[in-house]
Enzyme design. Structure first.
Site, PDB file in Angstrom:
ATOM      1  N   TYR A   1     -24.795  31.452 -43.884  1.00 40.35           N
ATOM      2  CA  TYR A   1     -26.011  30.713 -44.217  1.00 40.35           C
ATOM      3  C   TYR A   1     -26.925  31.440 -45.193  1.00 40.35           C
ATOM      4  O   TYR A   1     -27.638  30.792 -45.956  1.00 40.35           O
ATOM      5  CB  TYR A   1     -26.793  30.407 -42.930  1.00 40.35           C
ATOM      6  CG  TYR A   1     -25.943  29.810 -41.846  1.00 40.35           C
ATOM      7  CD1 TYR A   1     -25.621  28.458 -41.853  1.00 40.35           C
ATOM      8  CD2 TYR A   1     -25.424  30.598 -40.818  1.00 40.35           C
ATOM      9  CE1 TYR A   1     -24.829  27.898 -40.864  1.00 40.35           C
ATOM     10  CE2 TYR A   1     -24.629  30.045 -39.823  1.00 40.35           C
ATOM     11  CZ  TYR A   1     -24.324  28.705 -39.852  1.00 40.35           C
ATOM     12  OH  TYR A   1     -23.535  28.164 -38.882  1.00 40.35           O
TER      13      TYR A   1
ATOM     14  N   ASP B   1      -7.055   1.830 -38.320  1.00 35.50           N
ATOM     15  CA  ASP B   1      -7.710   1.571 -37.034  1.00 35.50           C
ATOM     16  C   ASP B   1      -8.024   2.828 -36.233  1.00 35.50           C
ATOM     17  O   ASP B   1      -8.403   2.732 -35.062  1.00 35.50           O
ATOM     18  CB  ASP B   1      -6.867   0.610 -36.168  1.00 35.50           C
ATOM     19  CG  ASP B   1      -6.660  -0.742 -36.825  1.00 35.50           C
ATOM     20  OD1 ASP B   1      -7.593  -1.198 -37.524  1.00 35.50           O
ATOM     21  OD2 ASP B   1      -5.581  -1.330 -36.660  1.00 35.50           O
TER      22      ASP B   1
ATOM     23  N   CYS C   1     -27.336  23.676 -29.112  1.00 34.18           N
ATOM     24  CA  CYS C   1     -28.267  24.497 -29.880  1.00 34.18           C
ATOM     25  C   CYS C   1     -29.476  24.904 -29.049  1.00 34.18           C
ATOM     26  O   CYS C   1     -30.245  25.785 -29.451  1.00 34.18           O
ATOM     27  CB  CYS C   1     -28.721  23.763 -31.137  1.00 34.18           C
ATOM     28  SG  CYS C   1     -29.422  22.131 -30.820  1.00 34.18           S
TER      29      CYS C   1
ATOM     30  N   LEU D   1     -21.811  20.915 -37.005  1.00 34.06           N
ATOM     31  CA  LEU D   1     -23.246  20.855 -36.719  1.00 34.06           C
ATOM     32  C   LEU D   1     -23.574  19.508 -36.065  1.00 34.06           C
ATOM     33  O   LEU D   1     -22.998  18.474 -36.426  1.00 34.06           O
ATOM     34  CB  LEU D   1     -24.067  20.997 -38.000  1.00 34.06           C
ATOM     35  CG  LEU D   1     -24.076  22.357 -38.710  1.00 34.06           C
ATOM     36  CD1 LEU D   1     -24.787  22.240 -40.052  1.00 34.06           C
ATOM     37  CD2 LEU D   1     -24.740  23.417 -37.839  1.00 34.06           C
TER      38      LEU D   1
ATOM     39  N   ALA E   1     -15.095  11.391 -36.006  1.00 36.63           N
ATOM     40  CA  ALA E   1     -16.436  11.863 -36.359  1.00 36.63           C
ATOM     41  C   ALA E   1     -16.756  13.138 -35.595  1.00 36.63           C
ATOM     42  O   ALA E   1     -16.153  13.424 -34.553  1.00 36.63           O
ATOM     43  CB  ALA E   1     -17.478  10.787 -36.035  1.00 36.63           C
ATOM     44  N   GLY E   2     -17.705  13.900 -36.129  1.00 36.73           N
ATOM     45  CA  GLY E   2     -18.206  15.068 -35.416  1.00 36.73           C
ATOM     46  C   GLY E   2     -17.406  16.334 -35.649  1.00 36.73           C
ATOM     47  O   GLY E   2     -16.738  16.493 -36.672  1.00 36.73           O
TER      48      GLY E   2
ATOM     49  N   HIS F   1     -22.110  14.525 -29.187  1.00 36.74           N
ATOM     50  CA  HIS F   1     -23.036  13.978 -30.187  1.00 36.74           C
ATOM     51  C   HIS F   1     -22.425  12.798 -30.937  1.00 36.74           C
ATOM     52  O   HIS F   1     -22.983  11.710 -30.970  1.00 36.74           O
ATOM     53  CB  HIS F   1     -23.445  15.072 -31.167  1.00 36.74           C
ATOM     54  CG  HIS F   1     -24.090  16.239 -30.505  1.00 36.74           C
ATOM     55  ND1 HIS F   1     -25.179  16.111 -29.677  1.00 36.74           N
ATOM     56  CD2 HIS F   1     -23.785  17.567 -30.521  1.00 36.74           C
ATOM     57  CE1 HIS F   1     -25.527  17.299 -29.225  1.00 36.74           C
ATOM     58  NE2 HIS F   1     -24.700  18.194 -29.713  1.00 36.74           N
ATOM     59  N   ALA F   2     -21.283  13.011 -31.571  1.00 37.44           N
ATOM     60  CA  ALA F   2     -20.673  11.943 -32.369  1.00 37.44           C
ATOM     61  C   ALA F   2     -20.276  10.765 -31.498  1.00 37.44           C
ATOM     62  O   ALA F   2     -20.488   9.604 -31.869  1.00 37.44           O
ATOM     63  CB  ALA F   2     -19.457  12.493 -33.121  1.00 37.44           C
TER      64      ALA F   2
END
Length: 452
Positions: free
Chosen positions: A186, A275, A42, A298, A279-280, A10-11
């Site tokens: 959650y 540099d 998911c 997520l 992410a992710g 994803h990232a």
């Protein structure tokens, strides 16, 4: 300028697309150890349960698309070493066995996460499967049809969704979790009690407060007994989904991390090393409820962070707004949304909180039908700043979790939410929206406490 992107789910996919969109002509090289990109894990339970017939629909990009945008895409290439001081990466072609070194001007670490695999005796049994990527999903699909007894270990989102899918497919399902409630990250007990009872009504055997001690395969190799602190459960298939850990071994000791190995980034996705961006699922997120860092893997976090890498690769331009860990779940007719902290987790994030819970109809009783909405608001003591919320109904109220997420991100108080201008139309709502009423209950609670 040459950018190397390590990992492309994803990232990574988001980062590559944004880098090339914002910087036409920039040299972007991708190294991905798998043979696919952008798989939506998911959706595995939907695939397992037959809701999604074609697994290709669970991909929203592919190597060919990234290449058409200008990326140099290297699939089934494993990065085996990173030297951030020398700005080099060592790479192995998993198809040919060739090994080589590459250099970069900017490095993007989007290496993701991997399922936690506890060091439990017998875990190597062929009947014990993981559930994270496309190949693991295919393995589950390939063997599930002739299996009757299934044990799912782990009561988080993926585990619960698999339990639902298997139970609705007529399997004998046992859920094992070491904690006292499902979905404890959650939801609070008011919600999980309802969901646990409903799962039992659907034939699911729920074994909570039980730690797995081992797996024992029979002589024929077609069954595995799950041995826990509370009993033994025979299964033809065991799915292990007890959580994820960041895959950051390549830069351990080179960039700042949390204790669990999650990389710490600033508001522009830069690590502690110049540099080098990240992410992710490999990263800690900037968590708005407490203004600190948290590990919350997520897909929604990943795609936002990947976009910000692309925006900021040539210098800080767009700031990260942080996250509330907002999520949704559909389970046997219940529509569930949550955001921020709950009563059970608030203290772990250093927050002193109070909460209110209420149930109300989502629209007027004079309408032909309506549904109850169970909801909870968590707010900080003293400031009355909203820091969490949960909502559940047979009617789809899940977008209200996004509303509460925005309230947390913008540091709204219970008074702010109590008076927000929500529309009224009897088909959809009441003169006071249920979120208004929830916040007004919190105000009433504070007024009563002030009298004491």
């Amino acid at each position: 300028m040459k950018v190397i992107v390590v990992g492309c789910t994803h990232a990574g996919t988001s980062a590559v697309k944004t880098i090339l969109k914002e910087n036409p002509g920039m040299e972007v090289t991708v190294y991905e150890r798998n043979d696919n990109v952008s798989f939506l894990s998911c959706g595995i339970a939907l695939y397992v349960g037959g809701v999604v017939k074609d697994p290709q629909g669970l991909f929203y990009s592919n190597p060919e698309e990234l290449a058409s945008l200008g990326a140099n895409v290297n699939m089934q290439h494993d990065v085996t070493n990173i030297d951030t001081a020398a700005k080099t990466v060592a790479v192995k072609n998993l198809v040919t066995g060739e090994e080589f070194e590459d250099t970069y001007d900017k490095l993007v670490l989007t290496t993701g996460s991997w399922p936690i695999i506890p060091p439990i005796e017998g875990i190597q049994s062929k009947n014990v499967l993981l559930c994270k990527n496309y190949n693991q999903a295919k393995a589950i699909i390939a063997c599930k049809d002739d299996k009757k007894k299934i044990v799912v270990i782990g009561g988080g989102y993926i585990g619960i969704e698999l339990v639902e899918a298997f139970a609705n497919d007529g399997k004998e399902v046992t859920l094992v979790d070491g904690l006292d409630r499902i979905l404890n990250k959650y939801l609070d007990p008011e919600f999980t009690d309802v969901l646990e009872d409903d799962l039992r009504k659907h034939g699911v055997k729920i074994q909570l407060n039980e730690m797995v001690k081992g797996f024992k395969e029979n002589e024929a190799g077609d069954r595995t007994t799950v041995i826990t602190t509370g009993g033994e459960y025979e299964a033809e298939l065991v799915i292990l989904c007890v959580g994820f850990r960041p895959s950051t071994e390549l830069v351990k000791g080179q960039v700042d991390m949390l204790g669990n190995g999650a990389i710490i980034v600033d508001d522009y996705m830069q690590t502690s090393v110049p540099d080098v961006f990240a992410a992710g699922d490999s990263c800690a997120v900037n968590y708005n409820p407490n203004g600190g860092h948290a590990y919350i893997p997520l897909a929604t976090n990943a795609v936002r962070m990947g976009l910000l890498v692309g925006k900021n690769i040539n210098g800080p331009k767009m700031k990260y707004r942080g996250t509330q860990s907002t999520s949704g779940l559909y389970l046997n007719g219940f529509n569930i949304g949550s955001t921020g902290v709950n009563d059970a987790s608030a203290a772990a994030f250093g927050l002193e909180t109070r909460s209110v819970t209420m149930e109300d109809n989502y629209r007027p009783e004079f309408m032909p039908t309506t549904e109850k909405v169970l909801m909870k608001l968590v707010y900080e003591v003293g400031t009355t700043r909203i820091v969490g919320g949960q909502i559940m109904s047979k009617y789809d109220v899940t977008q209200s979790a996004n509303t509460l997420s925005l309230a947390i991100q913008n540091k709204m108080t219970i008074e702010d939410l109590a008076l927000v201008d929500f529309f009224f139309q009897p088909h959809f709502d009441r003169p006071w929206n249920y979120l208004n009423l929830l916040a007004q209950k919190a105000l009433d609670q504070e007024a009563e406490l002030a009298k004491k």
